[in-house]
Write an enzyme that holds these catalytic residues in place. Structure first.
Site, short mmCIF file in Angstrom:
data_model
loop_
_atom_site.label_atom_id
_atom_site.label_comp_id
_atom_site.label_asym_id
_atom_site.label_seq_id
_atom_site.Cartn_x
_atom_site.Cartn_y
_atom_site.Cartn_z
CB SER A 140 -0.97 -0.04 1.18
OG SER A 140 -2.02 0.88 1.00
CG ASP B 35 -4.39 -1.23 -0.09
OD1 ASP B 35 -3.70 -1.85 0.72
OD2 ASP B 35 -4.33 0.00 -0.25
#
Length: 271
Positions: free
Chosen positions: A39, A166
């Site tokens: 991320s 993500d």
């Protein structure tokens, strides 16, 4: 002196505290043999692995954060939705992962993993296979975009026949991907929340708050089974996941830890 590898975790805007760790490493004159990121850790890890110094990453971040008009212009340019989508219950602020990544990456970032000065591993999640996806070669930007495709904010990325979201959804602190790649492993965990009030959050705050809770739970469970040699936890947990416009405040808090970070890393590498 021992070699070390560096794992950079998820955490949204709190992950900007990774920059203070880079600055500590620069002041010590040491570089990791490998980096793994998930991320926001994927984004800043790519900048550092491209050869940018901690101070250069800080300047780029603050130049953007202190110009709100420019930030919103770039965000609007990265949208895939239209305001008319409100009438059909769509999301008018949903972002395109590739465009979002391109809008905020500085010039000079390597186009391919092979062009990096430090080997880099990035983590995303396969939405349909419910499995981890690991990037360590090929084009760099799509891998960063996939690792940062935050559900609800960034549209999942269709890449190589897979739908990716993500990396924080499956491995918010990817230190196990560095096993055997250095004498010691250092992980930077920005998932821990601190403080907060008891008021009921709005819908979006609830969604992103839930993502934070799940990320922290994953890290806690993972640490029961394996441990890096050192975990650094910058004290920025009272900032929100999307407080990117507070980058200056986040970095001011994080930089107070630089002496402590330097001491811990120096002691570990000299043991």
């Amino acid at each position: 002196m021992k070699s070390f590898a560096l794992a950079l975790g998820a955490g949204g805007a709190r992950g900007l505290a990774h920059i203070a760790v880079f600055e500590a490493l620069d002041e010590l004159g040491v570089r990791p043999t490998a980096i793994a990121g998930s991320s926001i850790g994927a984004l800043v890890g790519a900048l550092y692995a491209s050869g940018m110094s901690g101070k250069a990453i800080r300047r780029h971040t603050l130049d953007l954060a202190l110009n709100r008009t420019e930030v919103f212009r770039r965000l609007m340019g990265a949208r895939i939705g239209a305001w008319s989508h409100l009438l059909t219950l769509g999301n008018p602020v949903l972002l395109d992962a590739d465009r979002f990544c391109s809008a905020f990456l500085p010039d000079g970032v390597a186009a391919e993993f092979s062009g990096l000065s430090i080997p880099l591993t990035l983590i995303a999640a396969d939405l349909h296979a419910r499995s981890e996806v690991v990037f360590s070669d090929g084009p760099l930007k799509p891998a960063i975009a996939a690792s940062m495709a935050i559900p609800g904010l960034v549209q999942p990325l269709h890449l190589g026949g897979r739908v990716l979201i993500d990396g924080g959804a499956i491995d918010p602190l990817p230190f196990t991907h560095l096993t055997g790649r250095a004498d010691v492993i250092i992980a930077v965990d920005c998932s821990v929340e601190h403080g907060g009030d008891a008021k009921v959050p709005g819908p979006w705050q609830s969604v992103f708050g839930a993502i934070t809770v799940m990320g922290q739970a994953i890290v806690t469970e993972k640490l029961k089974h394996a441990q890096p040699d050192l975990i650094l936890r910058p004290r920025v947990g009272f900032f929100g996941m999307f407080d990117f416009l507070q980058a200056s405040a986040i970095l001011r808090v994080a930089e107070t830890m630089v002496p402590e970070i330097k001491d811990k890393i120096a002691a570990l590498l000299e043991e």
